[in-house]
Design a protein around this motif. Structure first.
Motif, PDB file in Angstrom:
ATOM      1  N   LEU A 187      -4.155  -5.640   3.807  1.00 40.97           N
ATOM      2  CA  LEU A 187      -5.590  -5.368   3.641  1.00 40.97           C
ATOM      3  C   LEU A 187      -5.840  -4.637   2.326  1.00 40.97           C
ATOM      4  N   GLY A 188      -4.943  -3.699   1.990  1.00 42.13           N
ATOM      5  CA  GLY A 188      -5.093  -2.975   0.729  1.00 42.13           C
ATOM      6  C   GLY A 188      -5.011  -3.904  -0.461  1.00 42.13           C
ATOM      7  N   VAL A 189      -4.103  -4.881  -0.405  1.00 44.45           N
ATOM      8  CA  VAL A 189      -3.972  -5.828  -1.508  1.00 44.45           C
ATOM      9  C   VAL A 189      -5.268  -6.618  -1.678  1.00 44.45           C
ATOM     10  N   GLN A 190      -5.839  -7.055  -0.534  1.00 46.70           N
ATOM     11  CA  GLN A 190      -7.082  -7.817  -0.634  1.00 46.70           C
ATOM     12  C   GLN A 190      -8.224  -6.956  -1.172  1.00 46.70           C
ATOM     13  N   LEU A 191      -8.259  -5.702  -0.737  1.00 45.55           N
ATOM     14  CA  LEU A 191      -9.298  -4.807  -1.256  1.00 45.55           C
ATOM     15  C   LEU A 191      -9.127  -4.592  -2.756  1.00 45.55           C
ATOM     16  N   CYS A 192      -7.858  -4.514  -3.210  1.00 45.06           N
ATOM     17  CA  CYS A 192      -7.603  -4.381  -4.647  1.00 45.06           C
ATOM     18  C   CYS A 192      -8.130  -5.602  -5.396  1.00 45.06           C
ATOM     19  N   GLY A 193      -7.942  -6.779  -4.798  1.00 48.00           N
ATOM     20  CA  GLY A 193      -8.474  -7.983  -5.421  1.00 48.00           C
ATOM     21  C   GLY A 193      -9.982  -7.912  -5.565  1.00 48.00           C
ATOM     22  N   ILE A 194     -10.650  -7.469  -4.495  1.00 48.80           N
ATOM     23  CA  ILE A 194     -12.115  -7.354  -4.554  1.00 48.80           C
ATOM     24  C   ILE A 194     -12.524  -6.334  -5.608  1.00 48.80           C
ATOM     25  N   LEU A 195     -11.758  -5.221  -5.689  1.00 45.19           N
ATOM     26  CA  LEU A 195     -12.071  -4.174  -6.674  1.00 45.19           C
ATOM     27  C   LEU A 195     -11.949  -4.716  -8.091  1.00 45.19           C
ATOM     28  N   LEU A 196     -10.892  -5.497  -8.331  1.00 50.45           N
ATOM     29  CA  LEU A 196     -10.717  -6.062  -9.673  1.00 50.45           C
ATOM     30  C   LEU A 196     -11.839  -7.027 -10.010  1.00 50.45           C
ATOM     31  N   MET A 197     -12.251  -7.824  -9.000  1.00 52.63           N
ATOM     32  CA  MET A 197     -13.363  -8.753  -9.208  1.00 52.63           C
ATOM     33  C   MET A 197     -14.628  -7.977  -9.570  1.00 52.63           C
ATOM     34  N   ALA A 198     -14.887  -6.899  -8.815  1.00 54.65           N
ATOM     35  CA  ALA A 198     -16.063  -6.069  -9.109  1.00 54.65           C
ATOM     36  C   ALA A 198     -15.951  -5.468 -10.500  1.00 54.65           C
ATOM     37  N   GLY A 199     -14.708  -5.085 -10.885  1.00 57.15           N
ATOM     38  CA  GLY A 199     -14.513  -4.533 -12.224  1.00 57.15           C
ATOM     39  C   GLY A 199     -14.841  -5.532 -13.304  1.00 57.15           C
ATOM     40  N   ILE A 200     -14.383  -6.776 -13.113  1.00 56.03           N
ATOM     41  CA  ILE A 200     -14.659  -7.815 -14.113  1.00 56.03           C
ATOM     42  C   ILE A 200     -16.161  -8.042 -14.235  1.00 56.03           C
ATOM     43  N   VAL A 201     -16.815  -8.235 -13.077  1.00 56.83           N
ATOM     44  CA  VAL A 201     -18.251  -8.529 -13.106  1.00 56.83           C
ATOM     45  C   VAL A 201     -19.026  -7.352 -13.693  1.00 56.83           C
ATOM     46  N   GLY A 202     -18.626  -6.123 -13.272  1.00 61.55           N
ATOM     47  CA  GLY A 202     -19.310  -4.936 -13.776  1.00 61.55           C
ATOM     48  C   GLY A 202     -19.135  -4.773 -15.267  1.00 61.55           C
ATOM     49  N   ALA A 203     -17.903  -4.959 -15.756  1.00 63.99           N
ATOM     50  CA  ALA A 203     -17.658  -4.810 -17.190  1.00 63.99           C
ATOM     51  C   ALA A 203     -18.437  -5.855 -17.974  1.00 63.99           C
ATOM     52  N   TYR A 204     -18.495  -7.094 -17.457  1.00 65.18           N
ATOM     53  CA  TYR A 204     -19.247  -8.125 -18.166  1.00 65.18           C
ATOM     54  C   TYR A 204     -20.737  -7.803 -18.197  1.00 65.18           C
ATOM     55  N   HIS A 205     -21.248  -7.366 -17.051  1.00 64.11           N
ATOM     56  CA  HIS A 205     -22.678  -7.089 -16.965  1.00 64.11           C
ATOM     57  C   HIS A 205     -23.069  -5.907 -17.847  1.00 64.11           C
ATOM     58  N   LEU A 206     -22.239  -4.839 -17.819  1.00 66.16           N
ATOM     59  CA  LEU A 206     -22.586  -3.644 -18.595  1.00 66.16           C
ATOM     60  C   LEU A 206     -22.345  -3.840 -20.074  1.00 66.16           C
ATOM     61  N   GLY A 207     -21.303  -4.604 -20.401  1.00 64.92           N
ATOM     62  CA  GLY A 207     -20.946  -4.750 -21.805  1.00 64.92           C
ATOM     63  C   GLY A 207     -21.775  -5.775 -22.547  1.00 64.92           C
ATOM     64  N   ARG A 208     -22.619  -6.517 -21.818  1.00 64.88           N
ATOM     65  CA  ARG A 208     -23.404  -7.565 -22.466  1.00 64.88           C
ATOM     66  C   ARG A 208     -24.470  -6.944 -23.350  1.00 64.88           C
ATOM     67  N   GLN A 209     -24.653  -7.512 -24.537  1.00 67.44           N
ATOM     68  CA  GLN A 209     -25.698  -7.010 -25.425  1.00 67.44           C
ATOM     69  C   GLN A 209     -26.663  -8.147 -25.732  1.00 67.44           C
ATOM     70  N   LYS A 210     -27.891  -7.712 -25.987  1.00 66.86           N
ATOM     71  CA  LYS A 210     -28.876  -8.727 -26.391  1.00 66.86           C
ATOM     72  C   LYS A 210     -28.509  -9.246 -27.769  1.00 66.86           C
ATOM     73  N   LYS A 211     -28.520 -10.553 -27.912  1.00 63.77           N
ATOM     74  CA  LYS A 211     -28.159 -11.130 -29.193  1.00 63.77           C
ATOM     75  C   LYS A 211     -29.321 -10.974 -30.167  1.00 63.77           C
ATOM     76  N   LYS A 212     -29.020 -10.431 -31.348  1.00 59.42           N
ATOM     77  CA  LYS A 212     -30.096 -10.231 -32.315  1.00 59.42           C
ATOM     78  C   LYS A 212     -30.136 -11.354 -33.332  1.00 59.42           C
ATOM     79  N   VAL A 213     -28.964 -11.784 -33.798  1.00 61.45           N
ATOM     80  CA  VAL A 213     -28.925 -12.860 -34.776  1.00 61.45           C
ATOM     81  C   VAL A 213     -28.546 -14.152 -34.059  1.00 61.45           C
ATOM     82  N   VAL A 214     -29.426 -15.123 -34.113  1.00 63.62           N
ATOM     83  CA  VAL A 214     -29.185 -16.384 -33.419  1.00 63.62           C
ATOM     84  C   VAL A 214     -28.934 -17.460 -34.476  1.00 63.62           C
ATOM     85  N   HIS A 215     -28.149 -18.431 -34.111  1.00 58.30           N
ATOM     86  CA  HIS A 215     -27.939 -19.554 -35.017  1.00 58.30           C
ATOM     87  C   HIS A 215     -29.239 -20.309 -35.213  1.00 58.30           C
ATOM     88  N   ARG A 216     -29.438 -20.909 -36.394  1.00 58.69           N
ATOM     89  CA  ARG A 216     -30.759 -21.480 -36.683  1.00 58.69           C
ATOM     90  C   ARG A 216     -31.094 -22.653 -35.770  1.00 58.69           C
TER      91      ARG A 216
END
Lengths: 181, 102
Positions: free
Chosen positions: A140-169
């Motif tokens: 059960l602990g291993v599975q919970l660790c998997g869920i934690l890592l998944m939450a970490g990935i999603v959280g890091a992606y969501h928090l680290g995302r920045q609004k793009k200022k320069v867009v390709h033409r």
């Protein structure tokens, strides 16, 4: 083995002290790597060779490299080092350091004072036993660790995302593109 | 392994944890605070390994693996937060982020 342990412990302590007193983050991280490597040696002398390998790979490898990448993205300069020097005055650090050292002295007294345990030989706990335990009672602990890592990935992606200022033409809206031309 | 050696290892874990705690308390740079949290987690893992080695059980090492996983997840989310703070406030001073504003 005994001597190895004491040397590694001394190196780990010194490297950690150097880590927390540096003004430059990169220098601190180099000392931090040394500290983690010394702790890996301590794990080895404690009969946990697989954990020593994991310590080197994940702590000294992955985590420190991740921090270095972020520091590279932040573009720090000499001004930041000077500012850090300005922030860390004796007025700031003496109080907490003394209080924490008092706590450490108490802990040392508790651990070192009673000396009644019988002597026993070192028995290594190998990776096979750890694996059996990990996928047996700790499933059960291993599975919970998997869920934690998944939450970490999603959280890091969501928090680290920045609004793009320069867009390709080609991706700009049509009227802006015609105005630019 | 003699008990003195084992106790010294436990003592090392205590010393490392205390150093991390001191650093968290005295530093204002938010990256240094994150590094200190890593030091403390590592010290806690060391204590688990010592206990597992003392009782010759794999449970201590299993707990260390869990701590390692948690540290990896924590540092990735923490670094993303640091990036956001730096982009919004243009500083790494943790005291600058003391205002709640939606």
């Amino acid at each position: 083995m005994e001597l190895t342990f004491y040397f590694a412990a001394a190196v780990a302590t010194l490297a950690t002290i150097m880590t927390i007193t540096r003004y430059n983050i990169i220098h601190a991280l180099l000392y931090l790597v040394v500290s983690f490597l010394a702790v890996a040696v301590v794990f080895f002398t404690l009969g946990a060779p697989f954990m020593a390998a994991l310590e080197v790979i994940i702590y000294a490898g992955a985590i420190v490299v991740l921090i270095i990448f972020v520091i590279m993205m932040l573009n720090l300069t000499h001004e930041d080092v000077d500012k850090e020097k300005e922030w860390l005055t004796p007025k700031v650090w003496v109080g907490p350091a003394i209080l924490s050292l008092v706590l450490l002295a108490e802990l040392a007294y508790i651990i070192l004072a009673p000396d009644t345990q019988p002597t026993e030989a070192l028995v290594a706990v190998d990776a096979r036993l750890v694996g059996m335990s990990l996928y047996g009672p700790y499933m059960l602990g291993v599975q919970l660790c998997g869920i934690l890592l998944m939450a970490g990935i999603v959280g890091a992606y969501h928090l680290g995302r920045q609004k793009k200022k320069v867009v390709h033409r080609f991706l700009q809206p049509k009227e802006e593109r015609s105005a630019a031309i | 392994m003699t008990p003195a050696h084992m106790e010294a290892a436990l003592m090392l874990a205590g010393v490392l944890f205390m150093l991390g705690l001191i650093s968290v308390l005295i530093r204002r740079n938010i990256i240094f605070m994150l590094i200190s949290v890593e030091i403390m987690l590592n010290a806690a893992g060391l204590a688990f390994i010592v206990a597992g080695s003392k009782w010759v059980q794999p449970d201590g090492q299993v707990m260390f693996i869990f701590i390692l996983t948690m540290a990896a997840a924590e540092v990735s989310v923490g670094l993303a937060l640091i990036l956001q703070i730096y982009h919004q406030l243009k500083t790494l001073d943790s005291d600058a982020a003391n205002l709640m504003k939606g």
